[in-house]
Design a protein around this motif. Structure first.
Motif: not given
Length: 257
Positions: A191-199
């Motif tokens: 599962s992936l949760f991306r916030y700009d350059d935070n993953l």
């Protein structure tokens, strides 16, 4: 200035004064660390342990050789968590609020994502209104991947029901420019949760629910590293996913308790 130390303190909700107390130093010493001074090794170790990050992320070692494409793997890992459930709720919220370009979520059901933050859909709409691209990708409750995953976890049709319940939180996103919700029928290893350059990367362990599995917090570095590889996998799944059409699929009009 040590931007990484500033960022991690903000994400963890730790003040410079409390960090000084943990490290048994004067607050002015922490201010000097924030200004760029490198602490004594014993202080670096204590800071990294308290903030749950790799010491080399906060204070990268000077390069000993010429950089090559793909270097930076050691600096991408911000922190690790024994399981997803142990990630502080405030961190999820702060990453969402601070995103300026992109928010991407790839899950099967992602029930916790809304239940831990009842206002998540409204917040996502607000981020989209500020120009952030929002993409949510859930498992297709009619797909074979969900059937297999439910069987592996020993919960049968419950996973499909959880997906349908989770989706009800996001109906209002469908009418918003910049927001998309899709359904995938992919064997989901992570599962992936991306916030700009935070993953936030939540690897799946066979037979266990995602909440019980470990989570890695990555921050994108120069070159092709972990972050880029996972980001590319998100794009591949997204490209093959279909748009969510709740009225045609008979999704319930209300969320679960």
């Amino acid at each position: 200035m040590n931007e990484r130390l500033h960022s991690v303190l903000a994400q963890r909700g730790v003040s410079p004064e409390s960090l000084a107390e943990v490290c048994e130093v004067d607050p002015k010493t922490v201010s000097r660390w924030l200004g760029g001074r490198v602490p004594h090794p014993r202080h670096r170790f204590r800071v990294a342990g308290h903030l749950r990050v790799e010491e080399t992320f906060l204070w990268p070692a000077p390069p000993r050789r010429a950089a090559r494409p793909g270097d930076g793997l050691g600096t991408e890992l911000v922190g690790t968590y024994q399981n997803r459930a142990s990630v502080p709720r405030d961190m999820w919220i702060s990453l969402l609020r601070e995103a300026r370009e992109e928010i991407g979520v790839l899950v099967f059901s992602g029930t916790f994502f809304a239940q831990s933050n009842p206002h998540v859909a409204k917040m996502l709409v607000e981020r989209a209104a500020d120009g952030v691209r929002v993409r949510l990708c859930f498992g297709d409750p009619e797909g074979q991947a969900v059937v297999i995953r439910g069987r592996e976890e020993g919960i049968g049709d419950t996973l499909a029901a959880k997906i349908r319940a989770s989706l009800t939180y996001y109906r209002l996103l469908l009418a918003e420019t910049g927001c998309e919700v899709r359904l995938h029928d992919t064997t989901l290893y992570t599962s992936l949760f991306r916030y700009d350059d935070n993953l936030l990367v939540n690897p799946h362990v066979w037979g266990q629910p995602a909440s019980a599995n470990p989570l890695l917090h990555l921050n994108r570095a120069d070159g092709t590293g972990w972050f880029d590889n996972y980001a590319q996998s998100f794009e591949a799944v997204w490209a093959g996913a279909r748009p969510w059409t709740p009225d045609q699929e008979g999704t319930a009009a209300h969320g679960q308790d």
